[in-house]
Design a protein around this motif. Structure first.
Motif, PDB file in Angstrom:
ATOM      1  N   VAL A 792     -12.223   7.268  -3.969  1.00  0.00           N
ATOM      2  CA  VAL A 792     -11.991   7.166  -2.535  1.00  0.00           C
ATOM      3  C   VAL A 792     -13.252   7.752  -2.068  1.00  0.00           C
ATOM      4  CG1 VAL A 792     -10.234   8.484  -0.433  1.00  0.00           C
ATOM      5  CG2 VAL A 792      -9.175   7.630  -2.932  1.00  0.00           C
ATOM      6  N   TRP A 793     -13.464   7.741  -0.742  1.00  0.00           N
ATOM      7  CA  TRP A 793     -14.436   8.354   0.207  1.00  0.00           C
ATOM      8  C   TRP A 793     -13.862   8.568   1.619  1.00  0.00           C
ATOM      9  CZ3 TRP A 793     -18.718   3.916   1.551  1.00  0.00           C
ATOM     10  CH2 TRP A 793     -18.952   2.910   0.112  1.00  0.00           C
ATOM     11  N   GLU A 794     -14.703   9.842   1.157  1.00  0.00           N
ATOM     12  CA  GLU A 794     -14.317  10.983   2.990  1.00  0.00           C
ATOM     13  C   GLU A 794     -14.921  10.997   3.768  1.00  0.00           C
ATOM     14  OE1 GLU A 794     -11.102  12.591   2.151  1.00  0.00           O
ATOM     15  OE2 GLU A 794     -10.803  12.781   1.085  1.00  0.00           O
ATOM     16  N   ALA A 795     -14.701  10.786   4.779  1.00  0.00           N
ATOM     17  CA  ALA A 795     -15.526  10.140   5.547  1.00  0.00           C
ATOM     18  C   ALA A 795     -14.547  11.121   7.174  1.00  0.00           C
ATOM     19  CB  ALA A 795     -15.234   8.840   6.169  1.00  0.00           C
ATOM     20  N   GLN A 796     -16.391  11.576   7.492  1.00  0.00           N
ATOM     21  CA  GLN A 796     -16.223  12.263   8.919  1.00  0.00           C
ATOM     22  C   GLN A 796     -17.116  11.678  10.090  1.00  0.00           C
ATOM     23  OE1 GLN A 796     -16.824  16.697   8.772  1.00  0.00           O
ATOM     24  NE2 GLN A 796     -16.938  17.080   6.722  1.00  0.00           N
ATOM     25  N   GLN A 797     -16.472  11.475  11.255  1.00  0.00           N
ATOM     26  CA  GLN A 797     -16.667  10.377  12.379  1.00  0.00           C
ATOM     27  C   GLN A 797     -17.360  11.160  13.171  1.00  0.00           C
ATOM     28  OE1 GLN A 797     -18.484   7.700  13.325  1.00  0.00           O
ATOM     29  NE2 GLN A 797     -19.090   8.451  14.593  1.00  0.00           N
ATOM     30  N   ILE A 798     -19.030  11.955  13.994  1.00  0.00           N
ATOM     31  CA  ILE A 798     -19.331  12.688  14.604  1.00  0.00           C
ATOM     32  C   ILE A 798     -18.371  11.932  16.359  1.00  0.00           C
ATOM     33  CG2 ILE A 798     -21.032  13.788  15.893  1.00  0.00           C
ATOM     34  CD1 ILE A 798     -21.988  14.075  12.913  1.00  0.00           C
ATOM     35  N   LEU A 799     -18.086  12.801  16.794  1.00  0.00           N
ATOM     36  CA  LEU A 799     -17.769  12.633  18.375  1.00  0.00           C
ATOM     37  C   LEU A 799     -19.191  12.763  19.424  1.00  0.00           C
ATOM     38  CD1 LEU A 799     -14.021  12.547  19.323  1.00  0.00           C
ATOM     39  CD2 LEU A 799     -14.908  10.618  18.235  1.00  0.00           C
ATOM     40  N   ALA A 800     -20.139  11.634  20.253  1.00  0.00           N
ATOM     41  CA  ALA A 800     -20.678  12.533  20.762  1.00  0.00           C
ATOM     42  C   ALA A 800     -20.162  13.019  22.019  1.00  0.00           C
ATOM     43  CB  ALA A 800     -21.483  11.170  21.258  1.00  0.00           C
ATOM     44  N   ASP A 801     -20.256  14.402  22.348  1.00  0.00           N
ATOM     45  CA  ASP A 801     -19.925  14.889  23.363  1.00  0.00           C
ATOM     46  C   ASP A 801     -20.828  15.075  24.567  1.00  0.00           C
ATOM     47  OD1 ASP A 801     -20.636  17.654  23.457  1.00  0.00           O
ATOM     48  OD2 ASP A 801     -19.789  17.218  21.385  1.00  0.00           O
ATOM     49  N   PRO A 802     -20.370  14.833  25.741  1.00  0.00           N
ATOM     50  CA  PRO A 802     -21.482  15.390  26.881  1.00  0.00           C
ATOM     51  C   PRO A 802     -22.430  16.240  27.109  1.00  0.00           C
ATOM     52  CG  PRO A 802     -18.895  15.745  27.603  1.00  0.00           C
ATOM     53  CD  PRO A 802     -19.019  14.909  26.516  1.00  0.00           C
ATOM     54  N   ALA A 803     -21.772  17.299  26.426  1.00  0.00           N
ATOM     55  CA  ALA A 803     -22.635  18.558  25.891  1.00  0.00           C
ATOM     56  C   ALA A 803     -23.390  18.483  25.066  1.00  0.00           C
ATOM     57  CB  ALA A 803     -21.785  19.914  25.936  1.00  0.00           C
ATOM     58  N   GLY A 804     -23.163  17.715  24.241  1.00  0.00           N
ATOM     59  CA  GLY A 804     -24.322  17.223  22.329  1.00  0.00           C
ATOM     60  C   GLY A 804     -24.157  18.566  21.415  1.00  0.00           C
ATOM     61  N   ASP A 805     -22.436  19.366  22.026  1.00  0.00           N
ATOM     62  CA  ASP A 805     -22.230  20.122  20.582  1.00  0.00           C
ATOM     63  C   ASP A 805     -22.356  19.423  19.094  1.00  0.00           C
ATOM     64  OD1 ASP A 805     -22.400  22.322  22.515  1.00  0.00           O
ATOM     65  OD2 ASP A 805     -20.577  22.021  23.507  1.00  0.00           O
ATOM     66  N   HIS A 806     -21.117  18.311  19.730  1.00  0.00           N
ATOM     67  CA  HIS A 806     -20.914  17.324  18.158  1.00  0.00           C
ATOM     68  C   HIS A 806     -20.424  18.126  17.126  1.00  0.00           C
ATOM     69  CE1 HIS A 806     -25.102  14.428  18.129  1.00  0.00           C
ATOM     70  NE2 HIS A 806     -24.102  14.572  19.441  1.00  0.00           N
ATOM     71  N   ASP A 807     -18.780  18.987  17.697  1.00  0.00           N
ATOM     72  CA  ASP A 807     -18.318  19.718  17.020  1.00  0.00           C
ATOM     73  C   ASP A 807     -17.433  19.452  16.634  1.00  0.00           C
ATOM     74  OD1 ASP A 807     -17.897  19.950  19.509  1.00  0.00           O
ATOM     75  OD2 ASP A 807     -17.789  22.445  19.248  1.00  0.00           O
ATOM     76  N   TRP A 808     -16.948  18.261  17.644  1.00  0.00           N
ATOM     77  CA  TRP A 808     -15.315  17.214  17.075  1.00  0.00           C
ATOM     78  C   TRP A 808     -15.835  15.985  16.626  1.00  0.00           C
ATOM     79  CZ3 TRP A 808     -10.495  18.085  18.994  1.00  0.00           C
ATOM     80  CH2 TRP A 808     -10.290  19.232  20.278  1.00  0.00           C
ATOM     81  N   ARG A 809     -14.723  15.725  15.891  1.00  0.00           N
ATOM     82  CA  ARG A 809     -14.917  15.145  14.365  1.00  0.00           C
ATOM     83  C   ARG A 809     -13.063  14.508  14.405  1.00  0.00           C
ATOM     84  NH1 ARG A 809     -18.818  16.993  10.333  1.00  0.00           N
ATOM     85  NH2 ARG A 809     -20.603  17.907  11.701  1.00  0.00           N
ATOM     86  N   ILE A 810     -13.499  13.005  14.001  1.00  0.00           N
ATOM     87  CA  ILE A 810     -12.274  12.412  13.268  1.00  0.00           C
ATOM     88  C   ILE A 810     -12.494  12.335  11.601  1.00  0.00           C
ATOM     89  CG2 ILE A 810     -11.287  10.383  13.078  1.00  0.00           C
ATOM     90  CD1 ILE A 810     -12.392   9.242  15.539  1.00  0.00           C
ATOM     91  N   TRP A 811     -11.272  13.431  10.982  1.00  0.00           N
ATOM     92  CA  TRP A 811     -11.249  13.126   9.798  1.00  0.00           C
ATOM     93  C   TRP A 811     -10.980  11.758   8.892  1.00  0.00           C
ATOM     94  CZ3 TRP A 811     -11.902  17.846  12.512  1.00  0.00           C
ATOM     95  CH2 TRP A 811     -13.119  17.987  12.064  1.00  0.00           C
ATOM     96  N   ALA A 812     -11.080  10.777   7.974  1.00  0.00           N
ATOM     97  CA  ALA A 812     -10.554  10.244   7.125  1.00  0.00           C
ATOM     98  C   ALA A 812     -11.031  10.040   5.903  1.00  0.00           C
ATOM     99  CB  ALA A 812     -11.337   8.404   8.251  1.00  0.00           C
ATOM    100  N   THR A 813     -10.040   9.092   5.070  1.00  0.00           N
ATOM    101  CA  THR A 813     -10.157   8.458   4.091  1.00  0.00           C
ATOM    102  C   THR A 813     -10.238   6.983   3.486  1.00  0.00           C
ATOM    103  OG1 THR A 813      -7.539   8.657   3.642  1.00  0.00           O
ATOM    104  CG2 THR A 813      -9.373  10.272   2.466  1.00  0.00           C
ATOM    105  N   ILE A 814     -10.849   6.776   2.854  1.00  0.00           N
ATOM    106  CA  ILE A 814     -11.208   4.956   3.253  1.00  0.00           C
ATOM    107  C   ILE A 814     -10.767   5.072   0.945  1.00  0.00           C
ATOM    108  CG2 ILE A 814     -12.799   3.099   3.078  1.00  0.00           C
ATOM    109  CD1 ILE A 814     -13.963   6.290   5.091  1.00  0.00           C
ATOM    110  N   ASP A 815      -9.454   4.167   1.046  1.00  0.00           N
ATOM    111  CA  ASP A 815      -9.282   4.232  -0.453  1.00  0.00           C
ATOM    112  C   ASP A 815      -9.610   2.344  -0.869  1.00  0.00           C
ATOM    113  OD1 ASP A 815      -7.819   2.860  -2.514  1.00  0.00           O
ATOM    114  OD2 ASP A 815      -6.052   3.535  -1.422  1.00  0.00           O
TER     115      ASP A 815
END
Length: 835
Positions: A792-815
């Motif tokens: 299994v792979w563990e992934a974190q997709q970083i969201l590009a917020d307008p402030a450039g904080d990059h502190d919001w993410r999508i967590w997912a697993t890849i089977d």
């Protein structure tokens, strides 16, 4: 014993014929009289025009001709109109003569190009003949489907070798040539050889003709009940073919035992697309679908099932006239008219006989049947009259059904006329282009005389020849103006007309491969390497040089205009104004202005590029920017009937990008894109790329299984798989940027992250930020963190917020196991929130 081992040495025509006839008979293919006649003429050194019905073994005559050429130490070329036929013949000849003796050149691939037997498209041989004239290393030319001589766009390529290769022996083959006396006489005069016409041959499998007044489904039931299957039902559109196949599911086509046998033959074949699910249901009931829009693996599956006698009905288009590999006992024509792109018209005699000739295959059948279905209104009227009987009152009361509006009338007399009609005489379609002139000038010698003789010896009438001369003169002037050619006096005769020569060196494969590739390289140099869109801009340059996939572009324009209408309505724009504005809405054309200006500049020094059309478009780029899978893309644009065309385009684009773009231009992002594109093609239908690899490293083919093997595991190419994962997650970013939590829920509900979960997460995000970025930076590899485990792979997709904080993410697993099984990246979202 291998065929070449039977070649007589020294050369003896009688011994060569006897050896080939014995070799063929040992394989259960004793020669028919027409085959014997043609091969006796071939070994005797004559040209041969073989115009015999489908099923009379022209392919075997071609093999015999190649054998005779090789036995005499001559190089021989086989030409066909389409790459698929060239490829098919290549593998067949490899099987007979050995991989070391057979090569192939199709314009985008070259395998063993110095071999004694070369399989190629007609344009390849034509350009070689123009470039080298009588010095071309060719002793024999076998031209298949020679009726393409009359094709308005491509016919020149079938004529040029006849005019420029007097040293060669020609074998011209087609089932539908008509009167070729003029061509035969001209060929004899040029080559100094007798030209034998082998024609008027009775089919080894005789045909019977019927005109059906019953409804189509009743006609089909009658054909099945009288043991005249497989039945190929001919339609003149892909939509009509599929509609007919689906309508037949209510009929009893097969028995339970036959369906079980089909299921066993199909095995675990992967029906990966939405249309594939439909086809799976159809073939399991003994109903096939066959047309140019199918994925190659689906088309081959239908052919293999039909060859094993497992499909009783096949619904398809009239493309079966060229190269279909299906044993057909009965051809059922649903009409005798077709839309040719501009109008409805009657079938020509050549078109009719090309289609009808596919009924009754030697080695499979003892007889074939051709049935023409009466127009629906005619059949219904006949049924009503029969019901009324001889009662005059009842007959007067009948309200006869009228033909539909725009119907081009035909009936039983039309059918009978087509049966008796000879194919129309072939009409010359000679032309002159920049590349033709450059090839002639490039060979040296008196180019002026060579061009004049080419035009004057062509099969065109005098008026057309004068037009071609004016065209050649105009092209020559553009070449002089561009400084590509120059005139110089003949040093041996100062009073002679000046000679013409090139001031530049033409590449060895000039006009044989992608003709706009040199322009593409020049255009890529104009791009800004520092631009975040540079990888996609490179793709757009290559896409602009590829042939247009018209169904895709048409659907892109349709959707774009629909979106434009909705936007204009929202703005309150009146109907007339909307209709006027819609004229400017078309399919996406990235870099159109830059490429158009660049081509104009390039043409000043390389005017031959004007022979070819530059067409900016976005298919690969569009699919990448939308982060779509193949199935998503086909569904989005409603292209299920054209899956094969979509995949063929993606495959051509993959090869063109990989081969044309210089390595120094291929940065990490572009390499990722190339790997992704190759994996998309491979997972949808690995046969396209597997064929390509096999062509590069040919092996003798064995017995093909009914169902081709599945593609390599999608996780076996880590780089490509990472990109697939990235695209899956970025698709969710795009939907999140549009606040489409319902669609996101559809993607992730099965993994427990439904629309409500997405809605809550996005509400929380938009409480802090006003938007989510979706530009090039937002989808770069820097915005994705992957921890690659063995299962299994563990992934974190970083969201590009307008402030450039990059502190919001999508967590997912890849089977990985599920991904390998499904042939795609199986991503399961587990959390969306702040780091």
């Amino acid at each position: 014993m291998p065929l070449l081992d039977l070649a007589p040495s020294p050369w003896d025509p009688d011994a060569a014929f006897d050896a080939f006839a014995a070799w063929s008979a040992e394989r259960g293919l004793p020669l028919y009289p027409a085959q014997e006649e043609a091969l006796i003429e071939v070994v005797s050194g004559s040209n041969v025009i073989l115009s015999t019905p489908t099923g009379t073994g022209k392919s075997l005559v071609a093999v015999g001709a190649h054998f005779a050429a090789l036995a005499q130490g001559k190089r021989t070329f086989y030409t066909a109109p389409i790459k698929a036929l060239v490829s098919e013949k290549f593998f067949q000849l490899v099987d007979v003569f050995g991989a070391e003796n057979v090569g192939m050149v199709t314009g985008d691939s070259s395998v063993n190009a110095d071999a004694a037997i070369i399989c190629c498209t007609a344009e390849i041989l034509a350009n070689l003949a123009l470039r080298n004239g009588e010095k071309t290393d060719v002793g024999q030319v076998v031209m298949d489907e020679f009726h393409f001589y009359a094709d308005p766009q491509r016919g020149w390529a079938w004529q040029v070798p006849l005019l420029t290769l007097p040293q060669a022996q020609f074998v011209l083959m087609s089932a539908t040539l008509g009167d070729v006396t003029r061509i035969a006489d001209d060929l004899s005069r040029r080559t100094g050889r007798e030209t034998a016409q082998v024609t008027g041959v009775l089919r080894p499998v005789p045909l019977t003709y019927e005109y059906a007044m019953t409804p189509v489904h009743e006609t089909i039931e009658e054909l099945l009940s009288t043991q005249r299957s497989p039945v190929y039902i001919v339609h003149f559109s892909q939509a009509a073919a599929l509609e007919r196949a689906q309508a037949l599911t209510s009929a009893k086509i097969t028995t339970r035992e036959q369906r079980d046998e089909i299921a066993r033959a199909i095995g675990d074949f992967r029906f990966t697309t939405r249309f594939g699910q439909t086809l799976s249901r159809l073939v399991r009931q003994g109903i096939g679908v066959h047309h140019a829009g199918l994925l190659p693996k689906y088309r081959r599956l239908v052919e293999q099932l039909a060859q094993q006698g497992l499909l009783r009905v096949i619904c398809g288009t009239d493309t079966l006239g060229v190269g279909i590999n299906v044993p057909i006992r009965t051809v059922l024509l649903t009409g005798l008219t077709k839309f040719d792109g501009s109008r409805m018209r009657h079938l020509t005699a050549r078109e009719f006989h090309q289609i009808a000739g596919r009924a009754g295959r030697a080695g499979y059948d003892t007889a074939g049947t051709v049935v023409a279905q009466a127009p629906e209104h005619e059949a219904e009227n006949a049924k009503m009259l029969a019901k009324a009987g001889d009662d005059p009152k009842q007959r007067r009361k009948l309200v006869r059904k009228k033909a539909p509006e725009g119907f081009v009338s035909w009936g039983k007399p039309s059918f009978e006329k087509l049966i008796e009609a000879e194919p129309e005489p072939l009409q010359s379609q000679m032309r002159i282009s920049h590349s033709m002139l450059l090839n002639i000038i490039g060979r040296g010698g008196d180019a002026f005389t060579a061009v004049r003789e080419l035009i004057e010896s062509s099969h065109e009438p005098r008026a057309k020849q004068l037009e071609l001369k004016r065209r050649a003169l105009a092209i020559y002037r553009t070449l002089r103006t561009a400084g590509i050619v120059e005139q110089h006096p003949d040093p041996r005769d100062p009073d002679a007309p000046p000679r013409i020569r090139l001031t530049v060196d033409l590449q060895p494969n000039f006009a044989l491969n992608q003709p706009l590739s040199p322009f593409a390289l020049a255009a890529i140099d104009l791009l800004d390497p520092a631009s975040p869109t540079h990888p996609l801009d490179v793709v757009s340059v290559i896409e602009a040089t590829l042939d247009d996939p018209r169904p895709i572009l048409s659907q892109q324009q349709f959707l774009a205009r629909g979106e434009a209408v909705a936007a204009m309505k929202a703005e309150g724009i009146e109907y007339e104004a909307r209709m006027e504005l819609l004229e400017d809405v078309t399919h996406p054309k990235p870099l159109e202005e830059l490429l158009t200006e660049a081509l104009a500049m390039f043409a000043e020094s390389q005017p031959w590029v004007r022979d070819f059309e530059l067409s900016p478009k976005s298919v690969v780029r569009d699919m990448w920017e939308r982060a779509m899978t193949f199935a998503d893309y086909v569904q989005h644009y409603g292209l299920s009937r054209s899956e094969g065309l979509v995949l063929r385009y993606l495959s051509d684009a993959f090869r063109a990008i990989r081969q044309t773009v210089p390595d120094e231009v291929k940065g990490e992002e572009l390499l990722d894109l190339i790997e992704w594109l190759g994996e998309v093609v491979r997972q949808v239908d690995s046969s396209l790329l597997d064929e390509w690899e096999e062509l590069m490293h040919p092996t003798a083919p064995g017995e093909a299984p009914v169902a081709p093997p599945p593609p390599p595991s999608v996780v076996a190419n880590p780089r490509a798989f990472r990109v697939l994962v990235r695209n899956e997650l970025f698709r969710r970013v795009q939907l999140a940027a549009l606040d489409k939590h319902e669609e996101l829920g559809e993607l992730d509900a099965s993994s427990g992250f439904d629309a409500d979960a997405w809605g809550e997460a996005l509400d929380a995000y938009y409480d802090e930020h006003g938007s989510i970025g979706t530009g090039a930076d937002a989808r770069s590899s820097r915005m994705l963190v992957i921890d690659e485990g063995p299962e299994v792979w563990e992934a974190q997709q970083i969201l590009a917020d307008p402030a450039g904080d990059h502190d919001w993410r999508i967590w997912a697993t890849i089977d990985l196991a599920a991904s390998a099984e499904e042939g795609r990246a199986v991503v399961r979202v587990t959390r969306v929130g702040r780091l």
